[in-house]
Design a protein around this motif. Sequence first.
Motif, PDB file in Angstrom:
ATOM      1  N   CYS A  17       0.842  -1.217   0.000  1.00 48.45           N
ATOM      2  CA  CYS A  17       0.000   0.000   0.000  1.00 48.45           C
ATOM      3  C   CYS A  17       0.868   1.255   0.000  1.00 48.45           C
ATOM      4  CB  CYS A  17      -0.923  -0.001   1.220  1.00 48.45           C
ATOM      5  SG  CYS A  17      -2.286  -1.167   1.091  1.00 48.45           S
ATOM      6  N   GLY A  18       1.939   1.231   0.759  1.00 57.38           N
ATOM      7  CA  GLY A  18       2.843   2.381   0.805  1.00 57.38           C
ATOM      8  C   GLY A  18       3.491   2.647  -0.541  1.00 57.38           C
ATOM      9  N   LEU A  20       2.303   1.701  -3.425  1.00 54.16           N
ATOM     10  CA  LEU A  20       1.236   2.152  -4.322  1.00 54.16           C
ATOM     11  C   LEU A  20       0.918   3.642  -4.106  1.00 54.16           C
ATOM     12  CD1 LEU A  20      -0.812   1.238  -6.472  1.00 54.16           C
ATOM     13  CD2 LEU A  20      -2.406   0.759  -4.607  1.00 54.16           C
ATOM     14  N   LEU A  21       0.824   4.059  -2.855  1.00 55.30           N
ATOM     15  CA  LEU A  21       0.567   5.474  -2.558  1.00 55.30           C
ATOM     16  C   LEU A  21       1.730   6.364  -2.996  1.00 55.30           C
ATOM     17  CD1 LEU A  21      -1.147   5.249   0.946  1.00 55.30           C
ATOM     18  CD2 LEU A  21      -2.192   5.947  -1.215  1.00 55.30           C
ATOM     19  N   PHE A  24       1.494   6.703  -6.711  1.00 56.47           N
ATOM     20  CA  PHE A  24       0.392   7.622  -7.039  1.00 56.47           C
ATOM     21  C   PHE A  24       0.808   9.075  -6.788  1.00 56.47           C
ATOM     22  CE2 PHE A  24      -3.465   9.951  -5.743  1.00 56.47           C
ATOM     23  CZ  PHE A  24      -4.182   9.853  -6.927  1.00 56.47           C
ATOM     24  N   ALA A  25       1.476   9.320  -5.668  1.00 55.15           N
ATOM     25  CA  ALA A  25       1.933  10.677  -5.345  1.00 55.15           C
ATOM     26  C   ALA A  25       2.969  11.162  -6.367  1.00 55.15           C
ATOM     27  CB  ALA A  25       2.522  10.709  -3.941  1.00 55.15           C
ATOM     28  N   THR A  28       1.128  11.952  -9.632  1.00 55.59           N
ATOM     29  CA  THR A  28       0.376  13.204  -9.479  1.00 55.59           C
ATOM     30  C   THR A  28       1.317  14.404  -9.500  1.00 55.59           C
ATOM     31  OG1 THR A  28      -1.320  12.055  -8.188  1.00 55.59           O
ATOM     32  CG2 THR A  28      -1.243  14.452  -7.998  1.00 55.59           C
TER      33      THR A  28
END
Length: 182
Positions: A17-18, A20-21, A24-25, A28
């Motif tokens: 999850c980390g 993946l985040l 994503f960051a 972005t």
Amino acid sequence: MRQSLIVRYAWPLLISCGILLAGFAAGTGWYIHQQQQEASLLLKQSVAGMRAAEELEVRTREIRTSLNQYLVIADLRYLQQVPQMYSETLKWLDAAERVRMSPEEVELISGIRVEYDQFLTQFLELRSRIEKTITPEVIDSTLAREVSQLIDERITQRILIHVHELLERNQLLIANTIPVNQ
């Protein structure tokens, strides 16, 4: 043992999850950076176009003032300045061409160039006739009328109107670009 199973299976899930985040960051951030660069480039071009349009207007007004000074004072030096002023104006017209944005601006700048070329042709022919008069310091009424027409019809009614339109287009583009850039 139960706690050890939770830790054993939870850590990979938390790490996934980390990652993946973080991905994503990063994506972005990259997208925002690209958008900012595009908006900055557009704003830079708009400002350069507006400066060129403003300088075109200033130079055109200087030419008009020089011709008006000749009509008032009858000093040939005012007519002799115009070709140099014209070449300075062409530099700004070239600058406006380099930063043009839309097909309408291309057409507008092309129209300004045509009007300036016609102005120069008329001006040089008129100046030649003035210099050939017996006393060029005394303004012949017919020639004075022609100089006045050149000012009114070519500079004021044709060139300056197109230059104003170019300036307004650039101001509108900047006004629309600033909110996008914020």
